[in-house]
Design an enzyme around this catalytic site. Structure first.
Site, PDB file in Angstrom:
ATOM      1  CD  GLU A 111      -3.315  -5.309   4.018  1.00  0.00           C
ATOM      2  OE1 GLU A 111      -4.340  -4.580   4.519  1.00  0.00           O
ATOM      3  OE2 GLU A 111      -2.199  -5.015   4.091  1.00  0.00           O
ATOM      4  CD  GLU A 130      -2.982  -1.207   2.284  1.00  0.00           C
ATOM      5  OE1 GLU A 130      -2.920  -0.126   3.186  1.00  0.00           O
ATOM      6  OE2 GLU A 130      -3.710  -2.334   2.240  1.00  0.00           O
TER       7      GLU A 130
HETATM    8  O1  IFM Z   1      -3.964  -2.482   9.156  1.00  0.00           O
HETATM    9  C1  IFM Z   1      -3.990  -2.085   8.033  1.00  0.00           C
HETATM   10  C2  IFM Z   1      -2.937  -2.591   7.412  1.00  0.00           C
HETATM   11  O2  IFM Z   1      -1.749  -2.213   7.874  1.00  0.00           O
HETATM   12  C3  IFM Z   1      -2.958  -2.040   5.955  1.00  0.00           C
HETATM   13  N1  IFM Z   1      -4.012  -1.997   5.147  1.00  0.00           N
HETATM   14  C4  IFM Z   1      -5.369  -1.909   5.776  1.00  0.00           C
HETATM   15  C5  IFM Z   1      -5.240  -2.512   7.215  1.00  0.00           C
HETATM   16  C6  IFM Z   1      -6.676  -2.121   8.056  1.00  0.00           C
HETATM   17  O3  IFM Z   1      -6.629  -0.704   8.360  1.00  0.00           O
END
Ligand code: IFM
Length: 454
Positions: free
Chosen positions: A358, A160
């Site tokens: 994720e 990200e």
């Molecule tokens: O916890 C975060 C993660 O570090 C990166 N993506 C989103 C998740 C939830 O906010």
């Protein structure tokens, strides 16, 4: 709803969010950011976090009991190189032991080399504002690959970059807390350069079966109407949020509309040097797709008015409130957006394999008097989103795996410990772990390689 054979089922974490053991590593920008009053809810920080550094064998045993096929974690740059440049062998050794433990339990390690915890020493030299940071990142990547490459097949460079660059250097809600939209664009370009340089360097020394990826967060726009102005609001959001990083990584450079949308900041184009876009477009083997929720958008009359969403350069549109039922974070739960996103990416990226790297939700979990955590809302979230992935696969999208966020309740950045995303509950006083009901559901999905139809 069965999944393909060899579909990879995993759970994810990141170093600053879970490791703790801060005394054994260099300072990161998140240590500095958390030390400023008011930056992080409740004054929390990641110095102890889940103490995973000291408890990793127990955590890997829990992963094994859940039947995870893969564990996605990040390597802490300041643990491996406290000043961002010189190796601390004992820091690297932690990841070597973790990888051995995972492999001994038949769990595939999926490391990410950068999940936002930049060494403070590099920030002091300019951080992601500086092109040099991209060079340092490639050197660090090579050091980690030299040590672990004999045991790890699949590598992710950066998680990200949107958050690290735009939230870190633009809106300032993440470390290092800079509020300069133009600087955010420069930082974003340098993250991409770091990714490209690392892929090139690692591929040059990798075994032929090793694969390289990066993980981008997507929040597809949903409009509250279908007029041309609404479509333009959708385009603007998708341009800065969903295509800014993707187009260059696919070897297409920044899209014309993206460059035009941010031109008034006069920052991005001066940062692009000869050859950068070729480096950034280094071939990747799969794309990590991080998805939580879509974003609702609407046009505003004055196209020059800044948006209520503080993304660099974004004007002429606003973000609308999410529609319930919401998660504890206030994010909506719209699984069809994940199917749509995967289908769009499949076509936009010319069939590039995808991994849902994720996906998850925070809720206000409590350990019940019976000793369990009955997190029915999270189970419903996972079930509906895993079905959404199945729908995408059925329609022909090449999805290689699904990684639930997160293995453990952890430090949720500027929200501190207030948001629980874990499959496993962590009591942040005693650090005791409790497997939640959603984890047992996920474990069933993994063992059957199938999700019950809704
Ligand atoms: O916890 C975060 C993660 O570090 C990166 N993506 C989103 C998740 C939830 O906010």
């Amino acid at each position: 709803m069965r999944f393909p054979t060899r579909f990879l089922w995993g759970a994810g974490t990141s170093s600053y969010q879970i490791e703790g053991a801060a005394a054994g590593r260099g300072e990161s920008i998140w240590d500095t950011f958390c030390a400023v009053d008011g930056n992080v809810l409740g004054g929390d920080d990641g110095r102890i976090a889940c103490d995973h550094y000291n408890r990793y064998t127990d955590d890997v045993r829990l992963m094994s009991e859940l039947g995870l096929g893969a564990y996605r974690f990040s390597v802490s740059w300041p643990r491996v190189m406290p000043d961002g440049k010189r190796l601390a062998p004992e820091g690297l050794d932690f990841y070597s032991r973790l990888v051995d433990e995972l492999l001994a339990r038949g769990i595939e390690p999926l490391p990410t080399l950068f999940h936002w915890d930049l060494p403070q020493a590099l920030e002091d030299e300019g951080g992601w504002r500086s092109r040099d940071t991209a060079e340092r990142f490639a050197e660090y990547a090579v050091v980690v690959h030299d040590a672990l490459g004999d045991r790890i097949r699949q590598w992710t460079t950066i998680n990200e970059p949107f958050c690290s660059a735009f939230l870190g250097y633009g809106s300032g809600v993440h470390a290092p807390g800079v509020r300069e939209p133009g600087t955010a664009l420069v930082a974003a370009h340098h993250h991409l350069l770091a990714h490209g340089r690392a892929v090139t360097a690692l591929r040059a020394q990798a075994r032929p079966d090793q694969v390289f990826a990066l993980a981008l967060n997507f929040a597809p726009a949903l409009a509250d109407g279908g007029s041309p102005a609404h479509l333009e609001a959708v385009r603007k959001w998708n341009a800065i949020h969903n295509r800014f990083f993707l187009d260059p990584v696919l070897g297409r450079g920044y899209a014309e509309d993206v460059l035009a949308d941010v031109a008034h900041l006069d920052a991005l184009e001066p940062a692009i040097k000869d050859g950068d876009l070729e480096v950034i477009g280094a071939k990747i083997d799969w794309l990590g797709v991080n998805f939580y929720a879509p974003t609702r958008v609407t046009p505003i009359d004055d196209p020059a008015q800044p948006s209520n969403a503080p993304l660099p350069g974004l004007r002429g549109m606003n973000v609308l409130p999410a529609r319930g039922p919401l998660t504890a974070f206030g994010w909506e739960q719209t699984p069809s957006s994940l199917t749509d996103l995967l289908q769009w990416l499949h076509s936009y990226c010319d069939g590039l394999p995808l991994v849902v790297a994720e996906n998850g939700a925070s809720f206000e979990d409590k350990v019940s008097p019976d000793g369990h955590v009955h997190d029915t809302q999270r189970t419903a979230y996972f079930a509906s989103h895993i079905r959404a992935v199945h729908d995408a696969i059925e329609s022909g999208v090449d999805v290689l795996g699904y990684v639930a966020w997160s293995l453990l309740d952890n430090f949720e950045w500027s929200m501190g410990y207030s948001q629980r995303f874990g499959l496993i509950h962590v009591d942040f006083d005693s650090l005791r772990r409790t497997v939640k009901d959603s984890a047992r559901f996920y474990s069933e999905v993994i063992s059957r390689n199938a999700v019950p139809a809704g």
